[in-house]
Design an enzyme around this catalytic site. Structure first.
Site, PDB file in Angstrom:
ATOM      1  N   TYR A 177      16.054  -3.438   8.821  1.00 39.97           N
ATOM      2  CA  TYR A 177      14.901  -3.284   9.769  1.00 39.97           C
ATOM      3  C   TYR A 177      13.580  -3.799   8.899  1.00 39.97           C
ATOM      4  O   TYR A 177      12.903  -4.595   9.565  1.00 39.97           O
ATOM      5  CB  TYR A 177      14.741  -1.686   9.981  1.00 39.97           C
ATOM      6  CG  TYR A 177      13.112  -1.373  10.755  1.00 39.97           C
ATOM      7  CD1 TYR A 177      12.828  -1.791  11.963  1.00 39.97           C
ATOM      8  CD2 TYR A 177      12.594  -0.721   9.662  1.00 39.97           C
ATOM      9  CE1 TYR A 177      11.465  -1.393  12.351  1.00 39.97           C
ATOM     10  CE2 TYR A 177      11.138  -0.569  10.314  1.00 39.97           C
ATOM     11  CZ  TYR A 177      10.730  -0.965  11.519  1.00 39.97           C
ATOM     12  OH  TYR A 177       9.358  -0.669  11.987  1.00 39.97           O
ATOM     13  N   LYS A 182      10.673  -7.127   9.722  1.00 42.22           N
ATOM     14  CA  LYS A 182       9.289  -7.148   9.882  1.00 42.22           C
ATOM     15  C   LYS A 182       8.817  -8.022   8.850  1.00 42.22           C
ATOM     16  O   LYS A 182       7.749  -8.887   9.110  1.00 42.22           O
ATOM     17  CB  LYS A 182       8.699  -5.767   9.437  1.00 42.22           C
ATOM     18  CG  LYS A 182       9.129  -4.791  10.425  1.00 42.22           C
ATOM     19  CD  LYS A 182       8.494  -4.915  11.888  1.00 42.22           C
ATOM     20  CE  LYS A 182       8.786  -4.018  12.988  1.00 42.22           C
ATOM     21  NZ  LYS A 182       8.534  -4.700  14.383  1.00 42.22           N
ATOM     22  N   SER A 189       4.788  -3.381   9.822  1.00 41.17           N
ATOM     23  CA  SER A 189       5.275  -1.900   9.190  1.00 41.17           C
ATOM     24  C   SER A 189       4.836  -1.658   7.791  1.00 41.17           C
ATOM     25  O   SER A 189       4.959  -2.806   7.108  1.00 41.17           O
ATOM     26  CB  SER A 189       6.529  -1.724   9.459  1.00 41.17           C
ATOM     27  OG  SER A 189       7.043  -0.470   8.740  1.00 41.17           O
TER      28      SER A 189
END
Length: 339
Positions: A150, A154, A125
């Site tokens: 989150y 990544k 991302s």
């Protein structure tokens, strides 16, 4: 050639399965159905005319992952989507995110590195960049401290893959850093189907237009952008799905220049939240109820991709516009609500 797609009934995963099948790959899907539905499998089958093999499996259960790979030792590539993805939820439930996004990656890699052919595509991302110092954002931009658990998963995920590639020359990996995927398949057989209140802009737009939401909140109107609202790089999910197939083929054909590569996936164009709203209003011919409210914690001002590496090295570029994406998302929303 058999390709495993984890999280293959999710938004991006399902569209990628369709594109893989269009290119003649034999696709195997793993999904725990925590944020997806078996109806998606029917949609994939309807589009491609092929029903992919599906196994409901929780990747957090290490023994089940081991058992799966022992049955499917002829897998030649893995595209790993399976992960929790809501920024706000990750702030409230950090341990759930670290377990779901990190342990599952480790278990998949542990089994994958036992295979004869080890080709791995990771769903990463643009959140790894945070608020970049320069726009557009290149792959060489600094990876900054994550704004959310989150985003951190990544970053950690990429580090885990890099570290594994350093000690395992047989493992060939590509991390694809997405910007903002939107839209739906033109067939309206599959699309974005959030469970509960949408975390992303476009489903909230389409649900508001359907009358399911009273109005859309636009978080912040005082950013240093042309109209004061946040700027993002909105990429059509079909274009994004095709990039995964191109990246996989790069590995299968041994065209990669190192066993760990990174590519940005975006359009190269930034659009503000208000521009996205106006695009929707234009294609739907519906006036949207929205209100500019206070900024939301963790939101950056602007992010859009420098895409020349993906264009020139991968030989991939986007073909569909913001209007195309909004039109497909609206048709999808109308279809699922009118069932």
């Amino acid at each position: 050639m058999k390709i495993l797609v984890t999280g293959g009934l999710g938004f991006i995963g399902s569209h990628t399965v369709v594109e893989l099948q269009n290119e003649g790959f034999d696709v195997v899907i793993i999904d725990d159905l925590s944020n997806s539905s078996l109806e998606v499998l029917e949609g994939i089958t309807s589009i491609s005319g092929i029903k992919p093999y599906f196994e409901e499996l929780d990747l957090k259960i290490k023994s089940d992952v081991k058992s799966f790979f022992s049955k499917h030792s002829d897998v030649v590539g893995v595209i790993h989507f399976a992960a929790s993805k809501a920024v706000g939820e990750s702030v409230k439930e950090p341990l759930m995110y670290y377990e779901n996004n990190i342990s599952t990656l480790v278990y998949v890699l542990q089994e994958m590195t036992k295979l004869n052919r080890q080709n791995f595509i990771f769903s990463s991302s643009c959140t790894v960049y945070g608020q970049a110092d320069e726009l557009p954002i290149t792959e060489n931009a600094q990876v900054k401290p994550a704004q959310s658990p989150y985003g951190n998963t990544k970053q950690i995920g990429e580090e885990i893959i890099q570290d594994t590639c350093k000690v395992n020359e047989k493992l060939n990996s590509i991390a694809l850093r997405y910007f903002n995927p939107i839209g739906a398949h033109p067939s309206t057989e599959i699309g974005e189907l959030p469970i509960g209140v949408p975390q992303n802009l476009v489903p909230f737009i389409t649900q508001t237009a359907m009358g399911m939401r009273e109005r859309l909140s636009v978080f912040g109107g005082d950013y240093a952008t042309p109209d004061g609202t946040c700027v993002r790089d909105y990429i059509h999910v079909v274009d994004l799905a095709k990039a995964h197939v191109v990246a996989l083929q790069r590995l299968l054909e041994n065209k990669n220049t190192s066993n760990y590569e990174v590519f940005n996936l975006g359009t190269g164009k930034g659009s503000s939240v208000l521009e996205a709203i106006h695009s929707f209003e234009k294609v739907s011919k519906k006036k949207l109820k929205y209100k500019i409210v206070d900024r939301r914690e963790g939101d950056i001002t602007a992010a859009y991709a420098e895409t020349s590496k993906a264009n020139n090295v991968l030989g991939w570029k986007t073909e569909l516009s913001l209007d195309d994406a909004m039109s497909s998302a609206w048709k999808w929303e109308q279809k699922i609500r009118n069932k």
